[in-house]
Write an enzyme that holds these catalytic residues in place. Structure first.
Site, PDB file in Angstrom:
ATOM      1  N   LYS A 165       0.845  -1.208   0.000  1.00 58.16           N
ATOM      2  CA  LYS A 165       0.000   0.000   0.000  1.00 58.16           C
ATOM      3  C   LYS A 165       0.873   1.248   0.000  1.00 58.16           C
ATOM      4  CE  LYS A 165      -1.684   1.658   4.051  1.00 58.16           C
ATOM      5  NZ  LYS A 165      -1.422   3.084   4.275  1.00 58.16           N
ATOM      6  N   ASN A 166       1.833   1.286   0.911  1.00 59.40           N
ATOM      7  CA  ASN A 166       2.609   2.529   1.053  1.00 59.40           C
ATOM      8  C   ASN A 166       3.501   2.805  -0.151  1.00 59.40           C
ATOM      9  OD1 ASN A 166       1.379   2.975   3.458  1.00 59.40           O
ATOM     10  ND2 ASN A 166       3.135   2.449   4.749  1.00 59.40           N
TER      11      ASN A 166
ATOM     12  N   ARG B 204      -3.822  10.761   4.511  1.00 58.15           N
ATOM     13  CA  ARG B 204      -2.700  11.663   4.658  1.00 58.15           C
ATOM     14  C   ARG B 204      -1.730  11.617   3.468  1.00 58.15           C
ATOM     15  NH1 ARG B 204       0.509  14.104   8.427  1.00 58.15           N
ATOM     16  NH2 ARG B 204       2.647  13.694   7.860  1.00 58.15           N
TER      17      ARG B 204
ATOM     18  N   CYS C  53      -4.698   8.738   9.853  1.00 58.60           N
ATOM     19  CA  CYS C  53      -4.773   8.022  11.129  1.00 58.60           C
ATOM     20  C   CYS C  53      -4.553   8.982  12.292  1.00 58.60           C
ATOM     21  CB  CYS C  53      -3.677   6.958  11.197  1.00 58.60           C
ATOM     22  SG  CYS C  53      -4.048   5.453  10.328  1.00 58.60           S
TER      23      CYS C  53
ATOM     24  N   ARG D  13       1.508  14.541  13.543  1.00 61.81           N
ATOM     25  CA  ARG D  13       1.893  14.295  12.149  1.00 61.81           C
ATOM     26  C   ARG D  13       1.864  15.551  11.273  1.00 61.81           C
ATOM     27  NH1 ARG D  13      -0.458   8.636  10.037  1.00 61.81           N
ATOM     28  NH2 ARG D  13       1.505   8.612   8.910  1.00 61.81           N
ATOM     29  N   PRO D  14       2.733  16.504  11.567  1.00 63.97           N
ATOM     30  CA  PRO D  14       2.770  17.717  10.742  1.00 63.97           C
ATOM     31  C   PRO D  14       3.379  17.449   9.365  1.00 63.97           C
ATOM     32  CG  PRO D  14       4.506  17.765  12.391  1.00 63.97           C
ATOM     33  CD  PRO D  14       3.744  16.505  12.626  1.00 63.97           C
TER      34      PRO D  14
ATOM     35  N   ASP E 171       5.636  19.810   8.033  1.00 68.13           N
ATOM     36  CA  ASP E 171       6.679  20.839   7.908  1.00 68.13           C
ATOM     37  C   ASP E 171       7.875  20.381   7.068  1.00 68.13           C
ATOM     38  OD1 ASP E 171       6.923  19.109  10.130  1.00 68.13           O
ATOM     39  OD2 ASP E 171       8.515  20.344  10.967  1.00 68.13           O
ATOM     40  N   LEU E 172       8.230  19.093   7.149  1.00 73.12           N
ATOM     41  CA  LEU E 172       9.405  18.637   6.383  1.00 73.12           C
ATOM     42  C   LEU E 172       9.111  18.596   4.879  1.00 73.12           C
ATOM     43  CD1 LEU E 172      10.820  15.770   8.626  1.00 73.12           C
ATOM     44  CD2 LEU E 172      11.412  18.187   8.614  1.00 73.12           C
TER      45      LEU E 172
ATOM     46  N   ASP F 175       4.788   0.348  12.036  1.00 69.22           N
ATOM     47  CA  ASP F 175       3.528  -0.219  11.538  1.00 69.22           C
ATOM     48  C   ASP F 175       3.321  -1.682  11.970  1.00 69.22           C
ATOM     49  OD1 ASP F 175       2.892   2.163  10.372  1.00 69.22           O
ATOM     50  OD2 ASP F 175       3.356   1.565   8.325  1.00 69.22           O
TER      51      ASP F 175
ATOM     52  N   ILE G 180       8.571   6.603  16.684  1.00 69.96           N
ATOM     53  CA  ILE G 180       8.237   7.330  15.445  1.00 69.96           C
ATOM     54  C   ILE G 180       7.027   8.234  15.648  1.00 69.96           C
ATOM     55  CG2 ILE G 180       7.693   7.101  12.974  1.00 69.96           C
ATOM     56  CD1 ILE G 180      10.388   5.886  13.634  1.00 69.96           C
TER      57      ILE G 180
ATOM     58  N   ARG H 218      -8.574   0.088   4.639  1.00 68.18           N
ATOM     59  CA  ARG H 218      -7.610   1.007   4.027  1.00 68.18           C
ATOM     60  C   ARG H 218      -6.315   0.280   3.701  1.00 68.18           C
ATOM     61  NH1 ARG H 218      -6.111   5.721   7.549  1.00 68.18           N
ATOM     62  NH2 ARG H 218      -4.778   5.941   5.742  1.00 68.18           N
TER      63      ARG H 218
HETATM   64  C1  UD1 Z   1       4.791   6.607   6.308  1.00 63.47           C
HETATM   65  C2  UD1 Z   1       3.829   5.459   6.159  1.00 63.47           C
HETATM   66  C3  UD1 Z   1       3.303   5.011   7.523  1.00 63.47           C
HETATM   67  C4  UD1 Z   1       4.470   4.725   8.458  1.00 63.47           C
HETATM   68  C5  UD1 Z   1       5.443   5.883   8.506  1.00 63.47           C
HETATM   69  C6  UD1 Z   1       6.698   5.579   9.308  1.00 63.47           C
HETATM   70  C7  UD1 Z   1       2.826   5.899   3.993  1.00 63.47           C
HETATM   71  C8  UD1 Z   1       1.611   6.246   3.215  1.00 63.47           C
HETATM   72  N1  UD1 Z   1       2.714   5.875   5.313  1.00 63.47           N
HETATM   73  O1  UD1 Z   1       4.035   7.689   6.862  1.00 63.47           O
HETATM   74  O2  UD1 Z   1       2.503   3.843   7.343  1.00 63.47           O
HETATM   75  O3  UD1 Z   1       3.958   4.500   9.765  1.00 63.47           O
HETATM   76  O4  UD1 Z   1       5.867   6.234   7.161  1.00 63.47           O
HETATM   77  O5  UD1 Z   1       7.318   4.449   8.836  1.00 63.47           O
HETATM   78  O6  UD1 Z   1       3.854   5.569   3.432  1.00 63.47           O
HETATM   79  N2  UD1 Z   1       6.916  14.309  10.581  1.00 63.47           N
HETATM   80  C9  UD1 Z   1       7.054  15.651  10.849  1.00 63.47           C
HETATM   81  N3  UD1 Z   1       6.970  16.534   9.823  1.00 63.47           N
HETATM   82  C10 UD1 Z   1       6.776  16.141   8.538  1.00 63.47           C
HETATM   83  C11 UD1 Z   1       6.648  14.765   8.261  1.00 63.47           C
HETATM   84  C12 UD1 Z   1       6.729  13.872   9.299  1.00 63.47           C
HETATM   85  O7  UD1 Z   1       7.224  16.030  12.008  1.00 63.47           O
HETATM   86  O8  UD1 Z   1       6.706  16.999   7.649  1.00 63.47           O
HETATM   87  C13 UD1 Z   1       6.997  13.332  11.677  1.00 63.47           C
HETATM   88  C14 UD1 Z   1       5.755  12.485  11.848  1.00 63.47           C
HETATM   89  O9  UD1 Z   1       4.799  13.145  12.659  1.00 63.47           O
HETATM   90  C15 UD1 Z   1       6.331  11.257  12.505  1.00 63.47           C
HETATM   91  C16 UD1 Z   1       7.723  11.120  11.863  1.00 63.47           C
HETATM   92  O10 UD1 Z   1       8.013  12.394  11.322  1.00 63.47           O
HETATM   93  O11 UD1 Z   1       6.472  11.457  13.885  1.00 63.47           O
HETATM   94  C17 UD1 Z   1       7.837  10.115  10.741  1.00 63.47           C
HETATM   95  O12 UD1 Z   1       6.790  10.322   9.813  1.00 63.47           O
HETATM   96  P1  UD1 Z   1       6.926   9.947   8.283  1.00 63.47           P
HETATM   97  O13 UD1 Z   1       8.099   9.044   8.103  1.00 63.47           O
HETATM   98  O14 UD1 Z   1       6.866  11.184   7.482  1.00 63.47           O
HETATM   99  O15 UD1 Z   1       5.601   9.114   8.060  1.00 63.47           O
HETATM  100  P2  UD1 Z   1       4.614   9.163   6.831  1.00 63.47           P
HETATM  101  O16 UD1 Z   1       5.376   9.362   5.562  1.00 63.47           O
HETATM  102  O17 UD1 Z   1       3.485  10.072   7.138  1.00 63.47           O
END
Ligand code: UD1
Length: 422
Positions: A22-23, A94, A118, A123-124, A126-127, A308, A330, A400
């Site tokens: 899925k991801n 998301r 979820c 889960r911002p 900003d990055l 996950d 995470i 999902r």
């Molecule tokens: C992806 C996966 C999700 C998995 C996660 C971590 C998809 C669709 N989803 O989610 O299933 O649990 O990787 O392996 O591929 N963060 C920030 N700012 C940002 C982006 C992220 O602070 O701009 C934080 C998040 O809140 C979290 C951490 O970074 O605490 C890691 O998130 P991230 O790796 O970005 O997860 P996703 O890509 O959303």
């Protein structure tokens, strides 16, 4: 809303085919926006998140057609006629934020609703925004939307992520593929889904090196062409079903599974007393006669233990002998399955990002609530091992991310059924 009824007690035995990830599929699909020529994905999973991404791409002007009952997706984005990812679609998923990079790269503009998804912490994004700004986009946030512009196109840059983000790495890769000049991503995510995205982009004509390491170099090209790409195996679905016989007894072979997708997870299974064997066709799993032992687990970016699979592992450790400690590194607030497991008789105490599980002899069936995707499946697994019936409510989360879960488990002898519209 559907519910799932599980009757615990029996062993499970058999073979479970593992779907495409899925991801991975959710980041491969937006790659269609980068090219005027069609992109075909094979081995796509049949999931509601994939339908949501299809709806989003269609709303932007892409044409999406399916074959083989949804396992093959062909996307054509010859002409885009809309650059707004609307709240009504994005709030459901998301990963919708992954259209931001491609739209900016191809069209120089994008408006994307701030995402929902979820409920596992703040889960911002900003990055993602940091990466797009580094590539030259101007970004404003108002009315709940990200308004991004790159009037003169994107330009390659050095982007050093302060911490690892899978999604932000993907958005940066998608955008930088069509940027002018060279982009270097430092502290990039190394997940197999990132490697899969890079391989797809390369087959579309992108110039990228270093995937699977924390430093990825992208040499921007003027245009990308069409391609056909096979979606990598879903390592989270794989890990989930690998745990199933550890809950129930019996032996399962997960078809298409490869240990290299889940090395840290497999090491933990070994420590816990679960026998894992790579076969020619997949991964065979059973629990050892000695029973389950308590272990400590800390979630980390790849190649560490995946967040996950934390909920499923916690559910298993509820009946392991001794005290297990699980640290969630995470996401904040990713222990919502703990109170539900406690309703089934588990002994779990949560303090911030740490959960302590004291093994009990057996869980007992109870009505429980699925709070997110991975929590839902952890309750199904717990129900398979529990005494009596477990009714899992709100299973829309499950649909999902898990393709035909009841069918796959029923085929191995599990007593599980869906109750529609409950
Ligand atoms: C992806 C996966 C999700 C998995 C996660 C971590 C998809 C669709 N989803 O989610 O299933 O649990 O990787 O392996 O591929 N963060 C920030 N700012 C940002 C982006 C992220 O602070 O701009 C934080 C998040 O809140 C979290 C951490 O970074 O605490 C890691 O998130 P991230 O790796 O970005 O997860 P996703 O890509 O959303």
């Amino acid at each position: 809303m559907d519910a799932i009824l599980v009757t615990g007690g029996g062993e499970i035995n058999g073979k479970i085919p593992i779907a495409g990830a899925k991801n991975a599929c959710l980041t491969l699909m937006p790659a269609t926006l980068l090219s005027e020529e069609p992109l075909t994905l094979t081995n796509a999973p049949r999931l509601s998140d994939i339908k949501t991404m299809t709806t989003l791409l269609e709303s932007l002007g892409s044409e999406v057609s399916t074959m083989q009952d949804g396992k093959v997706l062909t996307m054509s984005s010859n002409k885009l006629n809309n650059f707004t990812a609307a709240y009504d679609i994005v709030r459901k998923m998301r990963a919708s934020i992954l259209v931001l990079g491609p739209l900016l790269a191809r069209e120089g503009q994008a408006v994307v609703s701030l995402p929902g998804g979820c409920a596992i912490g703040a889960r911002p994004v900003d990055l993602h925004l940091m990466a797009m700004r580094a590539l030259g986009a101007e970004i404003e946030l108002h009315d709940g939307y990200i308004h991004a512009k790159a009037t003169n196109g994107l330009t390659g840059a050095n982007i050093d992520f302060p911490f690892v983000s899978v999604g932000a790495t993907e958005n940066a890769l998608l955008a930088a593929s069509l940027a002018k000049g060279t982009t270097i991503l430092k502290n990039a995510a190394r997940e197999p889904e990132i490697v899969d995205l890079v391989q797809c982009l390369i087959s579309m004509g992108a110039k990228i090196e270093g995937e699977g390491t924390s430093s990825i170099t992208i040499q921007g090209v003027d245009r990308l062409h069409g391609a056909t790409h096979r979606v990598v195996t879903d390592r989270i679905e794989l890990g989930t079903y690998m745990l199933a016989p550890a809950f129930t007894g019996g032996e399962i072979e997960c078809l298409g599974g490869k240990i290299e997708l889940l090395t840290a997870f497999c090491e933990k299974l070994d420590e816990c007393g679960i026998i894992v064997e790579q076969t020619k066709t997949g991964i065979r799993v059973k629990r050892s006669d000695a029973g389950l032992k308590a272990i400590n687990v800390k979630t980390e970016p790849f190649p560490g233990f995946p967040t996950d699979l934390q909920a499923q592992m916690m559910a298993l450790l509820c009946t392991a002998t001794g005290k297990s400690i699980l640290e969630e590194k995470i996401f904040e607030n990713r222990f919502m399955h703990a109170p539900e497991l406690s309703r089934m008789g588990a002994k779990i105490s949560v303090n911030g990002g740490t959960a302590i599980v004291l093994g009990v002899d057996r869980l007992k069936g109870a009505p429980v609530m699925a709070t997110d995707l991975r929590a839902s499946v952890s309750l199904i697994l717990a129900g398979l091992a529990a005494e009596g019936e477990t009714l899992i409510n709100r299973v829309y989360h499950l649909d999902r991310g898990y393709e035909r879960v009841e069918e796959k488990l029923q085929n191995c002898g599990a007593k599980i059924e869906r109750i529609r519209g409950r």
